[in-house]
Motif scaffolding. Structure first.
Motif, PDB file in Angstrom:
ATOM      1  N   ALA A 192     -31.002  19.257 -13.134  1.00  0.00           N
ATOM      2  CA  ALA A 192     -31.430  20.193 -14.179  1.00  0.00           C
ATOM      3  C   ALA A 192     -32.871  20.648 -13.974  1.00  0.00           C
ATOM      4  O   ALA A 192     -33.413  21.385 -14.810  1.00  0.00           O
ATOM      5  N   ASP A 193     -33.495  20.206 -12.868  1.00  0.00           N
ATOM      6  CA  ASP A 193     -34.873  20.604 -12.556  1.00  0.00           C
ATOM      7  C   ASP A 193     -35.808  20.366 -13.740  1.00  0.00           C
ATOM      8  O   ASP A 193     -36.491  21.291 -14.227  1.00  0.00           O
ATOM      9  N   ARG A 194     -35.840  19.131 -14.165  1.00  0.00           N
ATOM     10  CA  ARG A 194     -36.721  18.779 -15.275  1.00  0.00           C
ATOM     11  C   ARG A 194     -37.008  17.281 -15.246  1.00  0.00           C
ATOM     12  O   ARG A 194     -36.323  16.503 -14.573  1.00  0.00           O
ATOM     13  N   ILE A 195     -38.042  16.899 -15.998  1.00  0.00           N
ATOM     14  CA  ILE A 195     -38.381  15.497 -16.200  1.00  0.00           C
ATOM     15  C   ILE A 195     -38.134  15.185 -17.671  1.00  0.00           C
ATOM     16  O   ILE A 195     -38.654  15.878 -18.557  1.00  0.00           O
ATOM     17  N   LEU A 196     -37.330  14.169 -17.935  1.00  0.00           N
ATOM     18  CA  LEU A 196     -37.052  13.755 -19.305  1.00  0.00           C
ATOM     19  C   LEU A 196     -38.088  12.744 -19.766  1.00  0.00           C
ATOM     20  O   LEU A 196     -38.517  11.888 -18.999  1.00  0.00           O
ATOM     21  N   ARG A 197     -38.476  12.841 -21.038  1.00  0.00           N
ATOM     22  CA  ARG A 197     -39.436  11.897 -21.609  1.00  0.00           C
ATOM     23  C   ARG A 197     -38.807  11.197 -22.806  1.00  0.00           C
ATOM     24  O   ARG A 197     -38.288  11.833 -23.720  1.00  0.00           O
ATOM     25  N   PHE A 198     -38.865   9.858 -22.786  1.00  0.00           N
ATOM     26  CA  PHE A 198     -38.358   9.037 -23.878  1.00  0.00           C
ATOM     27  C   PHE A 198     -39.509   8.242 -24.481  1.00  0.00           C
ATOM     28  O   PHE A 198     -40.428   7.821 -23.769  1.00  0.00           O
ATOM     29  N   VAL A 199     -39.454   8.019 -25.772  1.00  0.00           N
ATOM     30  CA  VAL A 199     -40.471   7.218 -26.464  1.00  0.00           C
ATOM     31  C   VAL A 199     -40.017   5.770 -26.500  1.00  0.00           C
ATOM     32  O   VAL A 199     -38.876   5.468 -26.866  1.00  0.00           O
ATOM     33  N   VAL A 200     -40.914   4.857 -26.109  1.00  0.00           N
ATOM     34  CA  VAL A 200     -40.628   3.432 -26.165  1.00  0.00           C
ATOM     35  C   VAL A 200     -41.050   2.901 -27.525  1.00  0.00           C
ATOM     36  O   VAL A 200     -42.183   3.108 -27.960  1.00  0.00           O
ATOM     37  N   HIS A 201     -40.134   2.217 -28.218  1.00  0.00           N
ATOM     38  CA  HIS A 201     -40.442   1.638 -29.525  1.00  0.00           C
ATOM     39  C   HIS A 201     -40.957   0.209 -29.348  1.00  0.00           C
ATOM     40  O   HIS A 201     -40.299  -0.603 -28.689  1.00  0.00           O
ATOM     41  N   ILE A 216     -39.407  22.180 -14.632  1.00  0.00           N
ATOM     42  CA  ILE A 216     -40.102  22.571 -13.414  1.00  0.00           C
ATOM     43  C   ILE A 216     -39.314  23.689 -12.751  1.00  0.00           C
ATOM     44  O   ILE A 216     -38.240  24.077 -13.225  1.00  0.00           O
ATOM     45  N   GLU A 217     -39.818  24.232 -11.667  1.00  0.00           N
ATOM     46  CA  GLU A 217     -39.204  25.388 -11.028  1.00  0.00           C
ATOM     47  C   GLU A 217     -37.765  25.094 -10.607  1.00  0.00           C
ATOM     48  O   GLU A 217     -37.455  24.004 -10.109  1.00  0.00           O
ATOM     49  N   ALA A 218     -36.882  26.065 -10.809  1.00  0.00           N
ATOM     50  CA  ALA A 218     -35.476  25.916 -10.434  1.00  0.00           C
ATOM     51  C   ALA A 218     -35.332  25.656  -8.938  1.00  0.00           C
ATOM     52  O   ALA A 218     -36.141  26.120  -8.128  1.00  0.00           O
ATOM     53  N   ASP A 219     -34.289  24.905  -8.566  1.00  0.00           N
ATOM     54  CA  ASP A 219     -33.984  24.558  -7.180  1.00  0.00           C
ATOM     55  C   ASP A 219     -35.039  23.612  -6.591  1.00  0.00           C
ATOM     56  O   ASP A 219     -35.249  23.592  -5.384  1.00  0.00           O
ATOM     57  N   SER A 220     -35.663  22.816  -7.447  1.00  0.00           N
ATOM     58  CA  SER A 220     -36.658  21.850  -6.985  1.00  0.00           C
ATOM     59  C   SER A 220     -36.031  20.499  -6.648  1.00  0.00           C
ATOM     60  O   SER A 220     -36.346  19.883  -5.638  1.00  0.00           O
ATOM     61  N   THR A 238     -40.460  16.682  -5.047  1.00  0.00           N
ATOM     62  CA  THR A 238     -39.189  17.369  -5.264  1.00  0.00           C
ATOM     63  C   THR A 238     -38.398  17.345  -3.964  1.00  0.00           C
ATOM     64  O   THR A 238     -38.890  17.757  -2.920  1.00  0.00           O
ATOM     65  N   GLU A 239     -37.167  16.854  -4.035  1.00  0.00           N
ATOM     66  CA  GLU A 239     -36.366  16.668  -2.826  1.00  0.00           C
ATOM     67  C   GLU A 239     -35.934  17.978  -2.196  1.00  0.00           C
ATOM     68  O   GLU A 239     -35.984  18.147  -0.972  1.00  0.00           O
ATOM     69  N   LEU A 240     -35.500  18.932  -2.986  1.00  0.00           N
ATOM     70  CA  LEU A 240     -34.937  20.171  -2.449  1.00  0.00           C
ATOM     71  C   LEU A 240     -36.002  21.167  -2.007  1.00  0.00           C
ATOM     72  O   LEU A 240     -35.916  21.736  -0.916  1.00  0.00           O
ATOM     73  N   SER A 241     -37.010  21.379  -2.833  1.00  0.00           N
ATOM     74  CA  SER A 241     -38.053  22.344  -2.468  1.00  0.00           C
ATOM     75  C   SER A 241     -39.144  21.719  -1.608  1.00  0.00           C
ATOM     76  O   SER A 241     -39.948  22.439  -1.008  1.00  0.00           O
ATOM     77  N   GLY A 242     -39.179  20.393  -1.533  1.00  0.00           N
ATOM     78  CA  GLY A 242     -40.136  19.722  -0.667  1.00  0.00           C
ATOM     79  C   GLY A 242     -41.572  19.895  -1.093  1.00  0.00           C
ATOM     80  O   GLY A 242     -42.477  19.943  -0.251  1.00  0.00           O
ATOM     81  N   LYS A 243     -41.809  19.959  -2.398  1.00  0.00           N
ATOM     82  CA  LYS A 243     -43.169  20.155  -2.904  1.00  0.00           C
ATOM     83  C   LYS A 243     -43.640  18.950  -3.710  1.00  0.00           C
ATOM     84  O   LYS A 243     -42.835  18.194  -4.245  1.00  0.00           O
ATOM     85  N   VAL A 244     -44.951  18.805  -3.763  1.00  0.00           N
ATOM     86  CA  VAL A 244     -45.568  17.842  -4.668  1.00  0.00           C
ATOM     87  C   VAL A 244     -46.139  18.630  -5.844  1.00  0.00           C
ATOM     88  O   VAL A 244     -46.878  19.596  -5.652  1.00  0.00           O
ATOM     89  N   ILE A 245     -45.772  18.228  -7.041  1.00  0.00           N
ATOM     90  CA  ILE A 245     -46.291  18.863  -8.250  1.00  0.00           C
ATOM     91  C   ILE A 245     -47.243  17.883  -8.914  1.00  0.00           C
ATOM     92  O   ILE A 245     -46.880  16.734  -9.190  1.00  0.00           O
ATOM     93  N   ALA A 246     -48.467  18.319  -9.142  1.00  0.00           N
ATOM     94  CA  ALA A 246     -49.484  17.498  -9.793  1.00  0.00           C
ATOM     95  C   ALA A 246     -49.554  17.842 -11.275  1.00  0.00           C
ATOM     96  O   ALA A 246     -49.478  19.019 -11.657  1.00  0.00           O
ATOM     97  N   PHE A 247     -49.665  16.819 -12.108  1.00  0.00           N
ATOM     98  CA  PHE A 247     -49.772  16.981 -13.551  1.00  0.00           C
ATOM     99  C   PHE A 247     -50.987  16.226 -14.064  1.00  0.00           C
ATOM    100  O   PHE A 247     -51.341  15.160 -13.538  1.00  0.00           O
TER     101      PHE A 247
END
Length: 380
Positions: A192-201, A216-220, A238-247
């Motif tokens: 789904a080209d995204r990072i999921l975030r969950f809250v830890v209780h 993130i960008e599609a096809d990543s 990212t495995e498919l696009s071969g990029k490093v995304i910095a946050f």
């Protein structure tokens, strides 16, 4: 020239040299665990004593387990949690007790992941997470006080909305990591080209059931995520696009600040990502074409990256790790059946092959336990 080999007679394991323990302090020595695929001659998990001053390793022991493609030790090193990456109902997570001096692993219990092909494990000492690649789920396992695993409480399902009709046709979760502040869990939703975030209780081992997402960008094909030592930045390969995304990272919020290419030949097989312990350099591995590791310098002020080199490796460097002192990078080259030991130049970040190879059939995960002489706490 290879200076370390498994001496095999059937499934026997013998050290092929004298232990570096005789010449070096215990503080230089690490307990090293290696996960493998077992559809060849590998038995399962192999343990070593690795000297992080000399770059030499001595085999210690092994434990039979089907396809332990990823594993992680507990914080105090007393336990090890390892997946069995199977594409059916036998997919499982196992807990072992671990003797760091002898390298002996003793199976405590095994529980099903309820999702096929678990390929990543993380723990915060209260629960263990698995990313189930083919199952497209994240499983959550509460930990018992004795280090055993309770059955999975919850499965979180990924989605398949990416444009690659083959690689993103079904949901895939590829890694699950706890944030540095231990307040959140981040899971890479590959298809789904995204990072999921969950809250830890704090008082509940089950994270929030309605995750927020960072698109993130599609096809990543987001694969692995790691945080800087100071917790201010995060980096995604990212495995498919071969990029490093910095946050940038602040209290659960990932804000994209840069994208830079690691795979320059469009191999669509980028794999692993790690920062040096001092946070000054970032490394990202690539497979399928021109196998190797891209090397980036990290700007300490704003977390951005600048490419400084590329180190060719053996075939299919699916995983690698860096010693706690930052002196060596070890690359698990699956299809070369070898772990290559590279010495890091801590000034330039570049790598030099020491030719002190460790021969293992289909190695795919390298983890270091705590120093034997320093492990005195009682946390899981």
């Amino acid at each position: 020239m290879k200076t370390l080999l498994f001496c095999m007679l059937g499934l026997g394991l013998t050290a092929c040299g004298s232990s570096p323990k005789n010449a070096h302090s215990n503080q230089d020595e690490l307990a090293m665990l290696v996960g493998t695929y077992t559809n060849g001659s590998s038995k399962g998990i192999y343990t070593f004593r690795f000297n992080q001053e000399t770059g030499t390793a001595v085999p210690l022991s092994s434990a039979a387990l089907p396809n332990p493609s990823y594993l992680v030790p507990s914080e105090n090193g007393k336990f090890v949690y390892a997946v069995s990456e199977m594409n059916n109902s036998t997919a499982a997570l196992s807990s072992f007790s671990f003797d760091k001096e002898t390298g002996e692993l003793r199976l405590l219990n095994t529980v099903p992941t309820l999702g096929a092909d678990p390929c990543y494990v993380a723990t915060n000492g209260r629960e263990v997470l698995t990313a189930n690649y083919s199952g497209g789920t994240m499983s959550v396992f509460p930990l018992q006080k004795d280090g055993t695993l309770a059955p999975a409480d919850t499965l979180f399902q990924g989605e398949a909305t990416g444009p690659d009709t083959i690689r993103q046709a079904t949901p895939h979760i590829h890694c699950t990591v706890f944030s540095p502040d231990r307040k959140y869990i981040f899971a890479t939703d590959f298809s789904a080209d995204r990072i999921l975030r969950f809250v830890v209780h704090p008082n509940n081992p089950i994270p929030q059931t309605s995750p927020e997402a960072v698109d993130i960008e599609a096809d990543s094909g987001p694969r692995h995520l790691t945080f800087s030592p100071d917790g201010k930045f995060a980096y995604l390969i990212t495995e498919l696009s071969g990029k490093v995304i910095a946050f940038s990272y602040n209290d659960g919020r990932l804000k994209q600040i840069q994208t830079i290419t690691a795979d320059t030949v469009a191999a669509r097989g980028s794999a692993d990502i790690h920062l040096s312990p001092d946070g000054k350099y970032l490394y990202a591995s690539n497979r399928l074409k021109e196998d190797g590791i891209a090397i980036f310098a990290v700007n300490p002020e704003n977390g951005t990256l600048a490419k400084v080199g590329y180190q060719p490796t053996g075939i299919h460097p699916r995983n690698f790790n860096i010693t706690p002192n930052g002196k060596y990078l070890l690359a698990a080259c699956r299809d070369s059946n070898v772990i290559q030991v590279y010495k890091r130049n801590e000034v330039t970040g570049l790598l030099e092959d020491t030719h002190q190879d460790i021969v293992v059939d289909m190695p795919v995960c390298i983890q270091f336990g705590n120093y034997s002489a320093r492990t005195k706490d009682t946390k899981n």
